[in-house]
Write a protein that holds these residues in place. Structure first.
Motif, PDB file in Angstrom:
ATOM      1  N   ILE A 112      23.423   5.134  17.032  1.00  0.00           N
ATOM      2  CA  ILE A 112      23.566   5.787  15.864  1.00  0.00           C
ATOM      3  C   ILE A 112      23.104   5.234  14.661  1.00  0.00           C
ATOM      4  O   ILE A 112      23.546   4.394  14.335  1.00  0.00           O
ATOM      5  N   TYR A 113      21.741   5.826  14.024  1.00  0.00           N
ATOM      6  CA  TYR A 113      21.442   4.923  13.025  1.00  0.00           C
ATOM      7  C   TYR A 113      21.497   5.657  11.591  1.00  0.00           C
ATOM      8  O   TYR A 113      20.844   7.076  12.130  1.00  0.00           O
ATOM      9  N   LEU A 114      21.549   5.509  11.006  1.00  0.00           N
ATOM     10  CA  LEU A 114      22.168   6.222  10.000  1.00  0.00           C
ATOM     11  C   LEU A 114      21.198   6.187   9.085  1.00  0.00           C
ATOM     12  O   LEU A 114      20.210   5.378   8.290  1.00  0.00           O
ATOM     13  N   SER A 115      20.370   7.888   8.997  1.00  0.00           N
ATOM     14  CA  SER A 115      19.085   8.009   8.311  1.00  0.00           C
ATOM     15  C   SER A 115      19.340   8.965   6.601  1.00  0.00           C
ATOM     16  O   SER A 115      20.685   8.094   6.617  1.00  0.00           O
ATOM     17  N   SER A 116      18.388   9.704   5.851  1.00  0.00           N
ATOM     18  CA  SER A 116      18.260  10.532   5.072  1.00  0.00           C
ATOM     19  C   SER A 116      18.014  11.655   4.838  1.00  0.00           C
ATOM     20  O   SER A 116      16.361  11.791   5.597  1.00  0.00           O
ATOM     21  N   GLY A 117      17.955  12.517   3.880  1.00  0.00           N
ATOM     22  CA  GLY A 117      17.281  13.374   4.326  1.00  0.00           C
ATOM     23  C   GLY A 117      16.414  13.235   3.158  1.00  0.00           C
ATOM     24  O   GLY A 117      15.383  13.651   3.469  1.00  0.00           O
ATOM     25  N   MET A 118      16.155  11.738   2.301  1.00  0.00           N
ATOM     26  CA  MET A 118      15.248  11.607   1.468  1.00  0.00           C
ATOM     27  C   MET A 118      14.228  11.086   2.364  1.00  0.00           C
ATOM     28  O   MET A 118      13.262   9.853   2.238  1.00  0.00           O
ATOM     29  N   HIS A 119      14.900  10.465   3.804  1.00  0.00           N
ATOM     30  CA  HIS A 119      13.439  10.157   4.163  1.00  0.00           C
ATOM     31  C   HIS A 119      11.939  11.073   4.456  1.00  0.00           C
ATOM     32  O   HIS A 119      10.891  10.306   5.092  1.00  0.00           O
ATOM     33  N   HIS A 120      12.033  12.313   4.754  1.00  0.00           N
ATOM     34  CA  HIS A 120      11.065  13.066   4.452  1.00  0.00           C
ATOM     35  C   HIS A 120       9.867  12.515   3.093  1.00  0.00           C
ATOM     36  O   HIS A 120       8.795  13.104   2.996  1.00  0.00           O
ATOM     37  N   GLY A 121      10.736  11.781   2.136  1.00  0.00           N
ATOM     38  CA  GLY A 121      10.081  11.587   0.929  1.00  0.00           C
ATOM     39  C   GLY A 121       9.605  10.223   1.854  1.00  0.00           C
ATOM     40  O   GLY A 121       8.649   9.245   0.244  1.00  0.00           O
ATOM     41  N   GLY A 122       9.152   9.363   2.394  1.00  0.00           N
ATOM     42  CA  GLY A 122       8.584   8.659   2.626  1.00  0.00           C
ATOM     43  C   GLY A 122       7.638   8.159   3.226  1.00  0.00           C
ATOM     44  O   GLY A 122       7.015   9.101   3.570  1.00  0.00           O
TER      45      GLY A 122
END
Length: 243
Positions: A112-122
């Motif tokens: 399980i890898y913790l990402s973020s909704g902010m990844h859409h701006g990556g």
């Protein structure tokens, strides 16, 4: 019961996850950045958790943490929770460390890898990145796109492992700030569910999850060419290939 290794367990979502899983009777391996931070998990250790120590901003120490985990025995689950929001260490901690752990820790059943909704701006580019952290070249959003990509690449390459990425939401932790609007309990519920549940939905792979619901990640995260480029870049920097 499962043996679960959780990175970044001294506070925030990592500590909350460890606390819940211990309460449920699972065997937990917690992680702190240095020996001074062990005091923050003393109560968890007294309740039966094992502890490993190492600074994930340093690739050598990250390798040593992987060795410490392996010496404790095979982990059933690894939750890649540790992360930093800003500064030159964003890429080493948020991306390089999860990659090295994936490559070096005896293969678990669930990742399980913790990402973020902010990844859409990556930014879906790997050009000009300094993975060592000597200089800041990647943003938090970039790093969370890369770690979501890593999770989905592993799901494709390792069909015998359930590998997923999670957006925990904007929750009131030290990183998120006390004014964060999302529910703290929901911020770690999905990780716990994916780590230990026999729910058929939790026994799937290649998902990007938010509050136990699948969401669509950035298109680059599912792009095989981008996945391959990321894995090649990390293998080149670390001299460690994901097999």
């Amino acid at each position: 019961m499962a043996r679960v290794f959780i990175t970044g367990s001294a506070d925030g979502l990592g500590r909350a996850t460890a606390d819940t899983l211990l309460h449920e009777g699972h065997e937990v391996i917690v992680h702190t950045r240095n020996t001074e931070r062990l005091a923050a998990v003393k109560d968890l250790v007294h309740r039966g958790a094992s502890a490993v120590v190492g600074d994930l901003a340093d690739a050598g120490q990250t390798r040593d943490v992987a060795a410490q985990v392996n010496r404790l025995g095979s982990a059933d689950v690894v939750i890649h929770n540790a992360g930093v929001y800003s500064g030159a260490q964003v890429l080493p901690v948020n991306v390089v460390a999860p990659y090295l752990f994936t490559a070096l820790i005896q293969r678990p059943r669930r990742l399980i890898y913790l990402s973020s909704g902010m990844h859409h701006g990556g930014r879906d580019t790997l050009a000009g990145l300094d993975w060592s952290g000597t200089r800041p070249t990647g943003s938090y959003s970039d790093s969370k796109l890369f770690v979501a990509t890593l999770a989905l690449a592993v799901a494709r390459l390792w069909p015998d492992v359930h590998s997923n990425a999670v957006d925990p939401g904007w929750v009131p932790t030290r990183m998120g700030g006390l004014g964060a609007p999302d529910d703290l309990r929901l911020g770690h519920l999905t990780q716990e569910w994916l780590a230990t549940s026999d729910d058929p939905a939790a026994l799937t792979s290649g998902g990007y999850w938010h509050h136990q619901q699948r969401r669509e990640p950035h298109t680059a995260a599912r792009d095989v060419t981008f996945q391959t480029g990321l894995l090649d870049a990390l293998a080149g920097y670390t001299a460690t290939t994901l097999k």
